[in-house]
Write a protein that holds these residues in place. Structure first.
Motif, PDB file in Angstrom:
ATOM      1  N   ASP A   1      62.560 -21.212  29.121  1.00  0.00           N
ATOM      2  CA  ASP A   1      63.954 -20.844  29.338  1.00  0.00           C
ATOM      3  C   ASP A   1      64.201 -20.202  30.700  1.00  0.00           C
ATOM      4  O   ASP A   1      65.278 -20.368  31.278  1.00  0.00           O
ATOM      5  CB  ASP A   1      64.443 -19.925  28.204  1.00  0.00           C
ATOM      6  N   GLN A   2      63.248 -19.480  31.243  1.00  0.00           N
ATOM      7  CA  GLN A   2      63.455 -18.774  32.516  1.00  0.00           C
ATOM      8  C   GLN A   2      62.884 -19.500  33.724  1.00  0.00           C
ATOM      9  O   GLN A   2      63.181 -19.142  34.858  1.00  0.00           O
ATOM     10  CB  GLN A   2      62.837 -17.372  32.445  1.00  0.00           C
ATOM     11  N   GLY A   3      62.069 -20.502  33.506  1.00  0.00           N
ATOM     12  CA  GLY A   3      61.430 -21.168  34.631  1.00  0.00           C
ATOM     13  C   GLY A   3      60.372 -20.283  35.258  1.00  0.00           C
ATOM     14  O   GLY A   3      59.764 -19.458  34.595  1.00  0.00           O
ATOM     15  N   LEU A   4      60.166 -20.456  36.560  1.00  0.00           N
ATOM     16  CA  LEU A   4      59.166 -19.678  37.290  1.00  0.00           C
ATOM     17  C   LEU A   4      59.812 -18.443  37.880  1.00  0.00           C
ATOM     18  O   LEU A   4      60.672 -18.530  38.754  1.00  0.00           O
ATOM     19  CB  LEU A   4      58.569 -20.513  38.426  1.00  0.00           C
ATOM     20  N   GLN A   5      59.383 -17.274  37.412  1.00  0.00           N
ATOM     21  CA  GLN A   5      59.970 -16.017  37.853  1.00  0.00           C
ATOM     22  C   GLN A   5      58.918 -15.178  38.575  1.00  0.00           C
ATOM     23  O   GLN A   5      57.817 -14.973  38.067  1.00  0.00           O
ATOM     24  CB  GLN A   5      60.475 -15.225  36.642  1.00  0.00           C
ATOM     25  N   PHE A   6      59.294 -14.678  39.737  1.00  0.00           N
ATOM     26  CA  PHE A   6      58.421 -13.786  40.488  1.00  0.00           C
ATOM     27  C   PHE A   6      58.401 -12.412  39.822  1.00  0.00           C
ATOM     28  O   PHE A   6      59.459 -11.854  39.497  1.00  0.00           O
ATOM     29  CB  PHE A   6      58.935 -13.670  41.925  1.00  0.00           C
TER      30      PHE A   6
ATOM     31  N   TYR B   1      50.129 -12.273  44.168  1.00  0.00           N
ATOM     32  CA  TYR B   1      51.437 -12.369  43.520  1.00  0.00           C
ATOM     33  C   TYR B   1      51.214 -12.662  42.044  1.00  0.00           C
ATOM     34  O   TYR B   1      50.284 -13.376  41.678  1.00  0.00           O
ATOM     35  CB  TYR B   1      52.259 -13.515  44.104  1.00  0.00           C
ATOM     36  N   TRP B   2      52.169 -12.226  41.215  1.00  0.00           N
ATOM     37  CA  TRP B   2      52.192 -12.606  39.810  1.00  0.00           C
ATOM     38  C   TRP B   2      53.529 -13.276  39.504  1.00  0.00           C
ATOM     39  O   TRP B   2      54.592 -12.769  39.897  1.00  0.00           O
ATOM     40  CB  TRP B   2      51.998 -11.402  38.908  1.00  0.00           C
ATOM     41  N   TYR B   3      53.453 -14.386  38.789  1.00  0.00           N
ATOM     42  CA  TYR B   3      54.638 -15.128  38.363  1.00  0.00           C
ATOM     43  C   TYR B   3      54.536 -15.398  36.865  1.00  0.00           C
ATOM     44  O   TYR B   3      53.445 -15.546  36.319  1.00  0.00           O
ATOM     45  CB  TYR B   3      54.735 -16.478  39.080  1.00  0.00           C
ATOM     46  N   GLN B   4      55.699 -15.490  36.236  1.00  0.00           N
ATOM     47  CA  GLN B   4      55.776 -15.864  34.824  1.00  0.00           C
ATOM     48  C   GLN B   4      56.512 -17.198  34.723  1.00  0.00           C
ATOM     49  O   GLN B   4      57.563 -17.382  35.353  1.00  0.00           O
ATOM     50  CB  GLN B   4      56.544 -14.792  34.045  1.00  0.00           C
ATOM     51  N   GLN B   5      55.949 -18.121  33.959  1.00  0.00           N
ATOM     52  CA  GLN B   5      56.613 -19.407  33.745  1.00  0.00           C
ATOM     53  C   GLN B   5      56.905 -19.583  32.265  1.00  0.00           C
ATOM     54  O   GLN B   5      55.999 -19.616  31.432  1.00  0.00           O
ATOM     55  CB  GLN B   5      55.768 -20.570  34.249  1.00  0.00           C
ATOM     56  N   SER B   6      58.184 -19.710  31.933  1.00  0.00           N
ATOM     57  CA  SER B   6      58.573 -19.960  30.551  1.00  0.00           C
ATOM     58  C   SER B   6      59.603 -21.069  30.530  1.00  0.00           C
ATOM     59  O   SER B   6      60.230 -21.362  31.552  1.00  0.00           O
ATOM     60  CB  SER B   6      59.144 -18.691  29.903  1.00  0.00           C
TER      61      SER B   6
ATOM     62  N   GLN C   1      58.832 -10.351  53.030  1.00  0.00           N
ATOM     63  CA  GLN C   1      58.042 -10.424  51.815  1.00  0.00           C
ATOM     64  C   GLN C   1      57.734 -11.884  51.566  1.00  0.00           C
ATOM     65  O   GLN C   1      58.558 -12.749  51.811  1.00  0.00           O
ATOM     66  CB  GLN C   1      58.820  -9.845  50.641  1.00  0.00           C
ATOM     67  N   GLY C   2      56.565 -12.126  51.042  1.00  0.00           N
ATOM     68  CA  GLY C   2      56.133 -13.511  50.947  1.00  0.00           C
ATOM     69  C   GLY C   2      56.519 -14.217  49.674  1.00  0.00           C
ATOM     70  O   GLY C   2      56.267 -15.399  49.532  1.00  0.00           O
ATOM     71  N   ASN C   3      57.155 -13.500  48.734  1.00  0.00           N
ATOM     72  CA  ASN C   3      57.342 -14.121  47.420  1.00  0.00           C
ATOM     73  C   ASN C   3      58.280 -15.311  47.491  1.00  0.00           C
ATOM     74  O   ASN C   3      59.175 -15.386  48.325  1.00  0.00           O
ATOM     75  CB  ASN C   3      57.860 -13.105  46.411  1.00  0.00           C
TER      76      ASN C   3
ATOM     77  N   ALA D   1      56.341  -6.035  46.984  1.00  0.00           N
ATOM     78  CA  ALA D   1      57.653  -6.483  46.528  1.00  0.00           C
ATOM     79  C   ALA D   1      57.651  -6.553  45.012  1.00  0.00           C
ATOM     80  O   ALA D   1      56.621  -6.802  44.396  1.00  0.00           O
ATOM     81  CB  ALA D   1      57.995  -7.849  47.109  1.00  0.00           C
ATOM     82  N   LYS D   2      58.826  -6.313  44.452  1.00  0.00           N
ATOM     83  CA  LYS D   2      58.939  -6.335  43.004  1.00  0.00           C
ATOM     84  C   LYS D   2      60.062  -7.280  42.630  1.00  0.00           C
ATOM     85  O   LYS D   2      61.132  -7.248  43.228  1.00  0.00           O
ATOM     86  CB  LYS D   2      59.230  -4.921  42.500  1.00  0.00           C
ATOM     87  N   GLY D   3      59.806  -8.094  41.639  1.00  0.00           N
ATOM     88  CA  GLY D   3      60.822  -9.026  41.167  1.00  0.00           C
ATOM     89  C   GLY D   3      61.292  -8.633  39.787  1.00  0.00           C
ATOM     90  O   GLY D   3      61.561  -7.482  39.506  1.00  0.00           O
TER      91      GLY D   3
END
Lengths: 114, 119
Positions: free
Chosen positions: A40-45, A33-38, B104-106, A56-58
């Protein structure tokens, strides 16, 4: 130590440039999985791969892309970078792709866009 | 869409006092629930998770959380705070799919709660 390895730990680059972040999952884990943490947005998948296939795509921007290779490591490519892309990018892994699987996080790659 | 609400972006307690960090989820179908901790300049570490067994889940470092379906809550507690507990805590959910192969596991994360511990 979670067993998830991310490189580089820190990266400073200019707007408009392209960078690649690399991740090695825990031994035996097939899902990445890849997540972005900023701030203003917090932790986003961003995106999930399982055994080389996108699962899956976030909230991943079109300027960003990722892939998982046959040896299960993954890369996140960020292009046409903007100041707002400055963030901490986490890679995580789990043994399977399913909800409920424990997800283990790496220590992250700090990206600063100047 | 599934969402998670963590009440209180900052919580401050005295050393030895009870720690209570609140988390509510939005799904009508109880999801899988997780608490992660992030120490400064580090990654996320799993504290505990709820998958449908006992409603009271014990985790690492003396933390525990109770799943309450009627309140759609999964609050994190620790009877006695220690200085080393100062960190940011994240509640997260993962949807249960109707069929296993479609899941999905996310994780969907809350905004986080920063815990400060005063001497």
């Amino acid at each position: 130590d979670s067993g998830v390895t991310q490189t580089p730990k820190h990266l400073i680059t200019a707007t408009g440039q392209r960078v690649t972040l690399r991740c090695s999952p825990r031994s035996g884990d097939l899902s990445v999985y890849w997540y972005q943490q900023s701030l203003d947005q917090g932790l986003q998948f961003l995106i999930q791969y399982y055994n080389g296939e996108e699962r899956a795509k976030g909230n991943i921007l079109e300027r960003f892309s990722a892939q998982q290779f046959p040896d299960l490591h993954s890369e996140l490519n960020l292009s046409s970078l903007e100041l707002g892309d400055s963030a901490l990018y986490f890679c995580a892994s789990s043994v399977g792709p399913y909800s409920g699987n424990t997800i283990y996080f790496g220590e992250g790659s700090w990206l600063t866009v100047v | 869409a599934q969402s998670v609400t963590q009440l209180g972006s900052h919580v401050s307690v005295s050393e030895g006092a009870l720690v209570l960090l609140r988390c509510n989820y939005s799904s009508s179908v109880p999801p899988y629930l997780f608490w992660y901790v992030q120490y400064p300049n580090q990654g996320l570490q799993l504290l505990l998770k709820y998958t449908s067994a006992a409603t009271l889940v014990k985790g690492i470092n003396g933390f525990e959380a109770e799943f309450k379906k009627s309140e759609t809550s999964f609050h994190l507690t620790k009877p006695s705070a220690h200085m080393s507990d100062a960190a940011e805590y994240f509640c997260a959910v993962s949807d249960r799919a109707r069929n296993y192969g479609g899941s999905q596991g996310n994780l969907i994360f809350g905004k986080g709660t920063k815990l400060s511990v005063k001497p």
